[in-house]
Design an enzyme around this catalytic site. Structure first.
Site, PDB file in Angstrom:
ATOM      1  N   GLU A  92     -18.665 108.293  -2.779  1.00 19.50           N
ATOM      2  CA  GLU A  92     -17.896 107.466  -3.452  1.00 19.50           C
ATOM      3  C   GLU A  92     -18.136 108.249  -4.920  1.00 19.50           C
ATOM      4  O   GLU A  92     -18.956 108.851  -4.928  1.00 19.50           O
ATOM      5  CB  GLU A  92     -18.299 105.969  -3.556  1.00 19.50           C
ATOM      6  CG  GLU A  92     -19.826 105.836  -4.031  1.00 19.50           C
ATOM      7  CD  GLU A  92     -20.410 104.587  -3.860  1.00 19.50           C
ATOM      8  OE1 GLU A  92     -20.495 104.013  -2.844  1.00 19.50           O
ATOM      9  OE2 GLU A  92     -20.503 103.834  -4.919  1.00 19.50           O
ATOM     10  N   CYS A 105     -18.649 110.216 -12.135  1.00 18.58           N
ATOM     11  CA  CYS A 105     -19.786 110.484 -11.511  1.00 18.58           C
ATOM     12  C   CYS A 105     -19.472 110.850 -10.102  1.00 18.58           C
ATOM     13  O   CYS A 105     -18.757 110.108  -9.372  1.00 18.58           O
ATOM     14  CB  CYS A 105     -20.421 109.110 -11.527  1.00 18.58           C
ATOM     15  SG  CYS A 105     -22.213 109.025 -10.858  1.00 18.58           S
ATOM     16  N   CYS A 112     -29.231 110.366   1.073  1.00 20.13           N
ATOM     17  CA  CYS A 112     -30.122 111.231   0.256  1.00 20.13           C
ATOM     18  C   CYS A 112     -31.585 111.125   1.055  1.00 20.13           C
ATOM     19  O   CYS A 112     -31.873 109.992   1.329  1.00 20.13           O
ATOM     20  CB  CYS A 112     -29.976 110.679  -1.167  1.00 20.13           C
ATOM     21  SG  CYS A 112     -31.527 111.498  -2.203  1.00 20.13           S
ATOM     22  N   CYS A 116     -35.883 107.111  -2.757  1.00 20.90           N
ATOM     23  CA  CYS A 116     -36.437 106.195  -3.736  1.00 20.90           C
ATOM     24  C   CYS A 116     -36.233 104.925  -3.408  1.00 20.90           C
ATOM     25  O   CYS A 116     -35.289 104.552  -2.759  1.00 20.90           O
ATOM     26  CB  CYS A 116     -35.737 106.597  -5.017  1.00 20.90           C
ATOM     27  SG  CYS A 116     -35.943 108.377  -5.462  1.00 20.90           S
ATOM     28  N   CYS A 119     -33.324 102.715  -4.811  1.00 19.99           N
ATOM     29  CA  CYS A 119     -31.907 103.119  -4.836  1.00 19.99           C
ATOM     30  C   CYS A 119     -31.008 102.801  -3.700  1.00 19.99           C
ATOM     31  O   CYS A 119     -31.637 103.187  -2.361  1.00 19.99           O
ATOM     32  CB  CYS A 119     -31.967 104.730  -5.114  1.00 19.99           C
ATOM     33  SG  CYS A 119     -30.418 105.683  -4.901  1.00 19.99           S
ATOM     34  N   CYS A 340     -24.179 104.004  -8.494  1.00 16.53           N
ATOM     35  CA  CYS A 340     -23.801 104.700  -7.346  1.00 16.53           C
ATOM     36  C   CYS A 340     -24.286 104.415  -6.014  1.00 16.53           C
ATOM     37  O   CYS A 340     -25.414 104.203  -5.806  1.00 16.53           O
ATOM     38  CB  CYS A 340     -23.905 106.162  -7.551  1.00 16.53           C
ATOM     39  SG  CYS A 340     -22.724 106.701  -8.925  1.00 16.53           S
TER      40      CYS A 340
HETATM   41  N1  SAH Z   1     -30.542 112.018  -7.166  1.00 18.21           N
HETATM   42  C1  SAH Z   1     -30.261 112.366  -8.485  1.00 18.21           C
HETATM   43  C2  SAH Z   1     -29.118 111.540  -8.844  1.00 18.21           C
HETATM   44  C3  SAH Z   1     -28.456 110.436  -8.469  1.00 18.21           C
HETATM   45  S1  SAH Z   1     -29.072 109.076  -8.779  1.00 18.21           S
HETATM   46  C4  SAH Z   1     -31.595 111.251  -9.185  1.00 18.21           C
HETATM   47  O1  SAH Z   1     -32.198 110.638  -8.875  1.00 18.21           O
HETATM   48  O2  SAH Z   1     -31.774 111.474 -10.648  1.00 18.21           O
HETATM   49  C5  SAH Z   1     -28.667 108.741 -10.479  1.00 18.21           C
HETATM   50  C6  SAH Z   1     -29.477 107.950 -11.342  1.00 18.21           C
HETATM   51  O3  SAH Z   1     -29.396 106.484 -11.056  1.00 18.21           O
HETATM   52  C7  SAH Z   1     -31.037 108.086 -11.485  1.00 18.21           C
HETATM   53  O4  SAH Z   1     -31.688 108.188 -12.476  1.00 18.21           O
HETATM   54  C8  SAH Z   1     -31.110 106.885 -10.281  1.00 18.21           C
HETATM   55  O5  SAH Z   1     -32.779 106.927 -10.513  1.00 18.21           O
HETATM   56  C9  SAH Z   1     -30.632 105.900 -10.808  1.00 18.21           C
HETATM   57  N2  SAH Z   1     -30.568 104.853 -10.075  1.00 18.21           N
HETATM   58  C10 SAH Z   1     -30.495 104.707  -8.744  1.00 18.21           C
HETATM   59  N3  SAH Z   1     -30.302 103.500  -8.214  1.00 18.21           N
HETATM   60  C11 SAH Z   1     -30.184 102.638  -9.355  1.00 18.21           C
HETATM   61  C12 SAH Z   1     -29.942 101.351  -9.307  1.00 18.21           C
HETATM   62  N4  SAH Z   1     -29.922 100.461  -8.347  1.00 18.21           N
HETATM   63  N5  SAH Z   1     -29.951 100.710 -10.588  1.00 18.21           N
HETATM   64  C13 SAH Z   1     -30.047 101.726 -11.648  1.00 18.21           C
HETATM   65  N6  SAH Z   1     -30.212 102.914 -11.638  1.00 18.21           N
HETATM   66  C14 SAH Z   1     -30.242 103.711 -10.452  1.00 18.21           C
HETATM   67 FE1  SF4 Z   2     -31.699 109.994  -4.066  1.00 19.16          FE
HETATM   68 FE2  SF4 Z   2     -31.220 107.788  -5.061  1.00 19.16          FE
HETATM   69 FE3  SF4 Z   2     -33.665 108.871  -5.297  1.00 19.16          FE
HETATM   70 FE4  SF4 Z   2     -31.477 110.030  -6.548  1.00 19.16          FE
HETATM   71  S1  SF4 Z   2     -32.198 107.931  -7.100  1.00 19.16           S
HETATM   72  S2  SF4 Z   2     -33.006 111.004  -5.410  1.00 19.16           S
HETATM   73  S3  SF4 Z   2     -29.914 109.513  -5.008  1.00 19.16           S
HETATM   74  S4  SF4 Z   2     -32.779 108.258  -3.441  1.00 19.16           S
END
Ligand code: SAH
Ligand code: SF4
Length: 361
Positions: A92, A105, A112, A116, A119, A340
């Site tokens: 997406e 974006c 991934c 985390c 996420c 995302c």
């Molecule tokens: N993997 C990279 C980039 C993609 S995530 C990273 O982690 O930086 C982009 C941002 O969105 C990151 O800062 C991530 O921690 C945040 N993010 C992920 N899930 C989220 C959520 N449910 N609500 C708010 N921010 C979120």
């Molecule tokens: Fe991967 Fe989501 Fe962690 Fe970014 S925030 S590194 S997309 S698991």
């Protein structure tokens, strides 16, 4: 065999390929113009090329590898695009509107592996990296969508913050950056592009040496190792001292500002003592640090909740009192699950449900 998308080539790559098949160098600029200026959808439309070259291009390269599945528009115009790739996987891309322009974006991987806990993307293990062409094609699809829907509107900014860890797909992401930044093509200014990493320290050091003015954002999300490790297992591999050593190397080599993303999760990382600890951590690099406070977007599959508004305000105030530059990120498209990874997981959930219902019948 699936052909490589033409969007995955930098102008230098294209020139090299043309020379290798006995074509003239100037053809690269012609083709580039068709791709990124005229924004055609087929090689056949490139009417200043000889038919023999068009045939050769068709033999070697495909055009867009994306098939659009869903377009979802929120009240604030934020638009999400769900694409299917040639191997049936889904990604997406999100288009956002701001006072300063539009930003896209992009997704860099299918799933991934960083995993985390907070996420939606991290819930799905990585199936594969996206090719450079698949990443560029996301921008091209949206630019062409804007050309049709809002002629004259350009994608002015890019955030590499979709599904995936961009520094775990480093080479393809760098190729992508060079294509969209190319001044004879889309010419999206490096300073208008931000790459966000969960903190792959060695790659931050490598990125510092790329000689590209693209902004770096680091998903910090915590002010100490204990809290960070409880949410992000990458912190066990690259704990905060190692991460900051890489960040200091980056700032000393580039003298560029670093954005620290900090999602605010109720009771986990949003207490006043966390804000003070974060301020103390960033004080030595205050001039080059910028904190982006992100109200957490709850994900159905995990237990975290968004911080209360008064705690977000308090956190912000403490950083400001400590003269740390910060902003509370404006939300986009909350009515369409804009974080995302959420549209994709929602779509996959529905598909799974449909399949389960079908098998019960
Ligand atoms: N993997 C990279 C980039 C993609 S995530 C990273 O982690 O930086 C982009 C941002 O969105 C990151 O800062 C991530 O921690 C945040 N993010 C992920 N899930 C989220 C959520 N449910 N609500 C708010 N921010 C979120
Ligand atoms: Fe991967 Fe989501 Fe962690 Fe970014 S925030 S590194 S997309 S698991």
């Amino acid at each position: 065999m699936t052909q490589e998308s033409i969007y995955g080539l930098t102008r230098d790559n294209l020139t090299e390929w043309l020379l290798s098949v006995g074509e003239k160098r100037f053809r690269a600029d012609q083709i580039w113009k068709w791709l990124y200026d005229q924004r055609v959808d087929t090689f056949a439309e490139m009417n200043n090329l000889p038919q023999s070259l068009i045939d050769r291009l068709n033999e070697h390269f495909s055009f867009s590898p994306l098939e659009i599945k869903i377009v979802q528009k929120a009240e604030d115009k934020t638009t999400k695009f769900l694409f299917q790739l040639s191997d049936q996987t889904m990604i997406e891309t999100v288009l956002m509107y701001h006072s300063y322009g539009t930003s896209v974006c992009v997704t860099t991987q299918i799933g991934c592996n960083i995993g985390c806990k907070f996420c939606a993307s991290g819930l799905i293990p990585k199936q594969r990296d996206l090719s450079a062409g698949e990443i560029v094609a996301q921008i091209m699809f949206i630019q062409k969508y804007l050309d049709r829907e809002e002629p004259g509107t350009k994608v002015s900014h890019i955030v590499v913050m979709g599904i995936g860890e961009p520094f775990d797909n480093y080479d393809n992401v760098m190729t992508f950056l060079r294509v969209v930044n190319d001044d004879k093509g889309l010419a999206i200014g490096a300073r208008h592009i931000t790459v966000s990493t969960s903190g792959l320290a060695p790659k931050i050091k490598e990125f510092a040496r790329e000689g590209i003015q693209v902004n770096l954002a680091v998903s910090l999300h915590a002010s100490n190792n204990e809290v960070r490790s409880s949410m992000m297992r990458i912190n066990n591999k690259y704990p905060m001292d190692e991460l900051f050593e890489a960040i200091y190397e980056y700032t000393s080599l580039t003298n560029r500002r670093v954005t620290f993303e900090h999602i605010l999760i109720d009771g986990v990382n949003d207490k006043p003592e966390h804000a003070q600890e974060l301020a103390d951590l960033l004080k030595p690099m205050r001039k080059l640090a910028y904190v982006n406070l992100i109200p957490y977007n709850p994900v159905v599959e995990n237990p975290y909740e968004r911080s209360k508004p008064e705690n977000i305000a308090k956190f912000f105030d403490i950083l400001m009192q400590n003269k740390i530059n910060c902003v509370v990120r404006k939300e986009h498209g909350t009515d369409i699950e804009a974080a995302c990874g959420q549209l994709r997981s929602q779509y996959l959930r529905k598909q799974r449900r449909k399949r389960a219902e079908a098998s019960e019948k």
